[in-house]
Design an enzyme around this catalytic site. Structure first.
Site, short mmCIF file in Angstrom:
data_model
loop_
_atom_site.label_atom_id
_atom_site.label_comp_id
_atom_site.label_asym_id
_atom_site.label_seq_id
_atom_site.Cartn_x
_atom_site.Cartn_y
_atom_site.Cartn_z
N ASP A 41 0.83 -1.21 0.00
CA ASP A 41 0.00 0.00 0.00
C ASP A 41 0.86 1.26 0.00
O ASP A 41 0.44 2.32 0.46
CB ASP A 41 -0.94 0.00 1.21
CG ASP A 41 -0.19 -0.02 2.54
OD1 ASP A 41 1.04 -0.21 2.52
OD2 ASP A 41 -0.83 0.16 3.58
N HIS A 356 28.89 7.52 -25.97
CA HIS A 356 27.73 8.37 -25.75
C HIS A 356 27.93 9.75 -26.35
O HIS A 356 29.04 10.13 -26.77
CB HIS A 356 27.45 8.50 -24.24
CG HIS A 356 28.59 9.07 -23.45
ND1 HIS A 356 28.92 10.41 -23.46
CD2 HIS A 356 29.48 8.48 -22.61
CE1 HIS A 356 29.96 10.62 -22.65
NE2 HIS A 356 30.32 9.46 -22.13
N HIS A 367 17.18 15.30 -18.71
CA HIS A 367 17.29 15.29 -20.17
C HIS A 367 16.09 16.08 -20.68
O HIS A 367 15.04 15.53 -20.98
CB HIS A 367 17.29 13.86 -20.72
CG HIS A 367 18.51 13.09 -20.35
ND1 HIS A 367 18.52 11.75 -20.11
CD2 HIS A 367 19.80 13.49 -20.16
CE1 HIS A 367 19.74 11.34 -19.79
NE2 HIS A 367 20.53 12.39 -19.82
N GLU A 385 30.03 16.91 -21.49
CA GLU A 385 30.44 15.73 -20.74
C GLU A 385 31.20 14.68 -21.57
O GLU A 385 30.71 13.59 -21.82
CB GLU A 385 29.23 15.08 -20.09
CG GLU A 385 28.04 14.83 -21.01
CD GLU A 385 26.86 14.24 -20.28
OE1 GLU A 385 27.03 13.23 -19.57
OE2 GLU A 385 25.74 14.79 -20.41
N TYR A 389 36.37 5.26 -21.58
CA TYR A 389 36.03 4.06 -20.80
C TYR A 389 36.88 2.90 -21.33
O TYR A 389 36.61 2.37 -22.41
CB TYR A 389 34.53 3.76 -20.92
CG TYR A 389 33.71 5.00 -20.64
CD1 TYR A 389 33.38 5.38 -19.35
CD2 TYR A 389 33.32 5.84 -21.70
CE1 TYR A 389 32.68 6.55 -19.11
CE2 TYR A 389 32.61 7.00 -21.47
CZ TYR A 389 32.29 7.36 -20.17
OH TYR A 389 31.59 8.51 -19.93
N GLU A 400 32.05 16.55 -16.42
CA GLU A 400 30.84 17.22 -16.93
C GLU A 400 30.58 18.52 -16.18
O GLU A 400 30.63 18.58 -14.95
CB GLU A 400 29.64 16.29 -16.75
CG GLU A 400 28.31 16.87 -17.15
CD GLU A 400 27.17 15.90 -16.90
OE1 GLU A 400 26.12 16.04 -17.54
OE2 GLU A 400 27.33 14.99 -16.04
#
Length: 430
Positions: A41, A356, A367, A385, A389, A400
């Site tokens: 709940d 990215h 975003h 940014e 990696y 960033e």
């Protein structure tokens, strides 16, 4: 009900801008968000639908808005509907907003009970109205399997008025929301200031053998201490190899001596977002290889920041970053210039280490409304940014800032926050 204390002049102006873009004989209708079930709940904390908040400042469920700019009855040109007072609900859940408060927050003179919404809409829709504009969230990369209240609302209105024409408010609001007013900039700057405080605390508290979630707790403490409602998005506190997972959010791993720690964090303040990424050495000292990789990303960041000017585009920033990072990756020994000359142009080698985009709008959503081909205009706030990696080395780095587009140079909303290697090491070892 969150008290934002935002001047209602902002919401009055936002509605006026939208109504000025609606065709004659049209009406725009909006519904507030609903509580989202958690388990049993229990419900998740309420968060208002961003467009509804943008137009009203109302941060409550069971609310509606009708905008009918050409209506012959003046009181029907803007009508806000709020949940009627419920003594039982007030006893169990706390203060409920009344009509006077709703008027003060929104600047809307005509405030009625939500029970009256469909009767008033019927009167408006069947009196000189040809087109009903409806609101849904439109973002190109967003997919949601849950049917939202906005989609159910659209279905119901179309069933009630099948012979009317229908329009979309999203293209209009997306364009309006890309340009931030002075009030919105000030709120976003406050959000960035709070996030900056949280990062500074992390510089003081990160050390080997702590857990990622313990660092997340430090961040959340500072957010709440400074009146933020919480995170603008799921926080990323990623040590070592976890930093190579772009949307890592488990935050349950141990921090190992010698690894890097990648942060992607941002508070939500008065419903507006901030978005910060930084990467630091867990033990307070970068290794030589970590320095090489970090410096490569920082050099590229400084170069592409110069592109955040009137007339620039996200697409231009992305393409410039990929070109510059490709050269940095060659210097880092990840591949050679000869390898690049022979690569499949549809699968460039840099994509293994940078997957990215470099920028997105931020505002009421982290975003925010987006058109990556739309030239920058003063008042836009976007992220910058770049990252790298290297999974085989357990090195994930992202840096960033949030930048305001002006007539001149961009304004860094995180100005003064440690970003250079020497600044980060000094802050961690003072």
């Amino acid at each position: 009900m969150m008290k934002t204390n935002i001047p209602n002049s902002l919401f009055i102006r936002n509605r006026a801008n939208l109504m000025a873009r609606l065709p004659e004989k049209s009406v725009a209708v909006f519904t507030a968000n609903e509580p989202m079930p958690r388990n049993g709940d229990q419900f998740y904390p309420f968060r208002q639908q961003s467009d509804f908040f943008y137009l009203t400042g109302i941060d409550a469920e069971n609310a509606f808005l009708i905008l009918s700019p050409n209506n012959p009855t003046e009181q029907y040109r803007e009508v806000l509907f709020i949940e009627p007072y419920d003594e039982v609900k007030a006893t169990w859940q706390g203060e409920m907003m009344d009509n006077k408060q709703a008027k003060e927050i929104s600047g809307i003179e005509t405030v009625k009970s939500s029970d009256e919404f469909y009767a008033v809409l019927n009167d408006i829709a069947l009196t000189g109205c040809d087109t009903i504009f409806m609101n849904t969230y439109e973002y190109p990369k967003y997919e949601c399997n849950v049917e939202t209240i906005q989609h159910r609302f659209v279905k119901k209105i179309k069933e009630l008025y099948p012979l009317h024409q229908f329009g979309r408010t999203a293209p209009i609001l997306n364009e309006l929301r890309m340009i931030k007013s002075k009030e919105e900039f000030d709120i976003t700057q406050d959000a960035c200031n709070i996030t900056a405080k949280a990062f500074r605390r992390c510089l003081e508290t990160v050390k080997p053998n702590r857990y990622e979630y313990q660092i997340q707790a430090e961040i959340e403490y500072i957010f709440k201490l400074n009146n933020a409602s919480g995170h603008a998005y799921a926080p990323i506190v990623a040590g070592g190899k976890n930093g190579c997972c772009l949307h890592y959010s488990k935050n349950d791993d141990i921090l190992n001596d010698g690894d890097l720690l990648l942060f992607d964090i941002g508070c939500e303040y008065k419903n507006y977002s901030s978005d910060l990424s930084r990467t630091i050495p867990i033990n307070g000292k970068f290794t030589e290889r970590q320095k090489e990789c970090y410096s490569a990303v920082l050099r590229v960041m400084k170069e592409i920041t110069k592109l955040y000017k009137v007339g620039g585009t996200i697409n231009e920033i992305n393409q410039t970053t990929y070109r510059l990072m490709e050269q940095e990756m060659i210097k880092l020994g990840l591949f050679t210039a000869e390898d690049v000359a022979k690569q499949d142009p549809d699968h460039p080698l840099y994509r293994k280490y940078l997957m990215h985009g470099m920028s997105h709008h931020i505002g009421l959503d982290v975003h925010d409304s987006v058109d990556k081909y739309k030239p920058f205009q003063p008042g836009m706030i976007l992220t910058c940014e770049p990252g790298i990696y290297i999974r085989e080395e357990g090195i994930g780095i992202r840096i960033e800032n949030d930048l305001l587009i002006t007539e001149g140079e961009p304004v860094n909303l995180f100005e003064g926050l440690p970003i250079e290697i020497e600044e980060i090491e000094a802050a961690m070892n003072k």
